[in-house]
Scaffold this active site. Sequence first.
Site, PDB file in Angstrom:
ATOM      1  N   ASP A  49       0.751  -0.932  -0.005  1.00 42.21           N
ATOM      2  CA  ASP A  49       0.281   0.295  -0.169  1.00 42.21           C
ATOM      3  C   ASP A  49       0.947   1.193  -0.165  1.00 42.21           C
ATOM      4  O   ASP A  49       0.036   2.730  -0.345  1.00 42.21           O
ATOM      5  CB  ASP A  49      -1.152   0.445   0.980  1.00 42.21           C
ATOM      6  CG  ASP A  49      -0.917  -0.017   2.571  1.00 42.21           C
ATOM      7  OD1 ASP A  49       0.651  -0.373   2.808  1.00 42.21           O
ATOM      8  OD2 ASP A  49      -1.072   0.450   3.821  1.00 42.21           O
ATOM      9  N   SER A  50       2.170   1.132  -0.145  1.00 44.86           N
ATOM     10  CA  SER A  50       2.868   1.959   0.070  1.00 44.86           C
ATOM     11  C   SER A  50       2.947   2.436  -1.313  1.00 44.86           C
ATOM     12  O   SER A  50       3.166   3.853  -1.704  1.00 44.86           O
ATOM     13  CB  SER A  50       4.365   1.813   0.047  1.00 44.86           C
ATOM     14  OG  SER A  50       4.919   1.004  -0.791  1.00 44.86           O
ATOM     15  N   ASP A  88      -1.144  -6.551  -0.470  1.00 40.40           N
ATOM     16  CA  ASP A  88      -1.625  -5.299   0.993  1.00 40.40           C
ATOM     17  C   ASP A  88      -3.390  -5.125   0.895  1.00 40.40           C
ATOM     18  O   ASP A  88      -3.718  -5.231  -0.205  1.00 40.40           O
ATOM     19  CB  ASP A  88      -0.691  -4.207   1.065  1.00 40.40           C
ATOM     20  CG  ASP A  88       0.214  -3.996   2.231  1.00 40.40           C
ATOM     21  OD1 ASP A  88       0.041  -5.127   2.734  1.00 40.40           O
ATOM     22  OD2 ASP A  88       1.276  -3.112   2.254  1.00 40.40           O
ATOM     23  N   LYS A 118      -1.211  -9.518   2.692  1.00 38.80           N
ATOM     24  CA  LYS A 118      -0.662  -8.504   3.377  1.00 38.80           C
ATOM     25  C   LYS A 118      -1.195  -8.345   5.055  1.00 38.80           C
ATOM     26  O   LYS A 118      -1.866  -7.063   4.040  1.00 38.80           O
ATOM     27  CB  LYS A 118       0.597  -8.071   3.817  1.00 38.80           C
ATOM     28  CG  LYS A 118       1.420  -7.793   4.900  1.00 38.80           C
ATOM     29  CD  LYS A 118       2.907  -7.426   4.545  1.00 38.80           C
ATOM     30  CE  LYS A 118       2.905  -5.836   3.497  1.00 38.80           C
ATOM     31  NZ  LYS A 118       2.826  -4.843   4.539  1.00 38.80           N
ATOM     32  N   GLU A 120      -1.381  -5.600   8.881  1.00 41.05           N
ATOM     33  CA  GLU A 120      -0.335  -4.662   9.252  1.00 41.05           C
ATOM     34  C   GLU A 120      -1.036  -5.143  10.461  1.00 41.05           C
ATOM     35  O   GLU A 120      -2.107  -5.046  11.857  1.00 41.05           O
ATOM     36  CB  GLU A 120      -0.275  -3.544   9.838  1.00 41.05           C
ATOM     37  CG  GLU A 120       0.806  -3.116   7.930  1.00 41.05           C
ATOM     38  CD  GLU A 120       0.902  -1.309   7.844  1.00 41.05           C
ATOM     39  OE1 GLU A 120       0.391  -0.953   8.781  1.00 41.05           O
ATOM     40  OE2 GLU A 120       0.710  -1.534   6.799  1.00 41.05           O
ATOM     41  N   GLU A 187       9.387  -4.229  10.824  1.00 40.84           N
ATOM     42  CA  GLU A 187       9.814  -3.052   9.324  1.00 40.84           C
ATOM     43  C   GLU A 187      10.969  -2.225  10.540  1.00 40.84           C
ATOM     44  O   GLU A 187       9.972  -2.060  11.569  1.00 40.84           O
ATOM     45  CB  GLU A 187       8.537  -2.508   8.638  1.00 40.84           C
ATOM     46  CG  GLU A 187       9.216  -1.053   8.129  1.00 40.84           C
ATOM     47  CD  GLU A 187       7.962  -0.268   7.970  1.00 40.84           C
ATOM     48  OE1 GLU A 187       6.609  -1.161   6.904  1.00 40.84           O
ATOM     49  OE2 GLU A 187       8.083   0.710   7.283  1.00 40.84           O
TER      50      GLU A 187
END
Length: 275
Positions: A49-50, A88, A118, A120, A187
């Site tokens: 999602d960056s 993501d 993925k 978080e 991270e």
Amino acid sequence: MSVQADIRRLTAPDIRARKGGAPIVSLTAYHAHTARLVDQHCDVILVGDSLGMVMHGMESTLPVTLEMMILQGQAVMRGSRRALVVVDMPFGSYEEGKETAFRSATRILKETGCGAIKLEGGSRMAETIRFLVERGVPVMGHVGLTPQSILALGSFKAQGRDRADWPAILDDAKAVAEAGAFSVVVEAVAEPLGRAITESVSIPTIGIGASPACDGQILVLEDMLGLTPRAPKFVKRYGDIGPSIAKAVEDYAREVRERTFPAPEHTYPERKPVA
Ligand code: KIV
């Protein structure tokens, strides 16, 4: 039969089996053409999602939507053949509850054809990870600095620089592993903490600003190519393609203005009538 039947894509279990083995090479990609280049050398391609910040110039990843992730996930699947593609889950698409997470995850898997998602979060996401995994959704976890929590964290600073903060982050990684994730991104954490996490969990750790001891590494492609104006300390610039793009655009603009482009070899001659 598909013409690609001879090429077998790596799967989440393949990556899970790499714990303590050959390092897992991962990069992000958001487009078919970069996916094609990355696919030749990487085990995992993350459609992160960056992309909100890298492709769209957003200040954070928070505005990214499920539709954006699905669109770029489809592009990356078209461009790649061998790597495991992980997409993501964007902010707001899974935190509300495990059923919501399942609906979002299955949309991603069905509409992109990717091999895993993925999300978080550590201990607080363990129940959701278990729910997804039990229903056939391979999950990559993400602990340490979790950019979707930027409003709560206040800044994108490294985590676990003080030993007093280690137990909570270690517990997060263990909770993700025990819930059934096949790997976990770690991270921006202090190097010895990245090492300790890798030694403490049974699944591969994929470090980004973590430790060379991690089971694999990941970087954002545009950061390591030197295309993003600012990159975090943990990024090594393996390329500097910004200036070559600028030079190519400058040359093009000049030649258009001078009328030297297009040259004869770039134009179609008139077809002579057959006598
Ligand atoms: O969104 C992303 O690109 C990521 C990587 C930084 C791991 O989550």
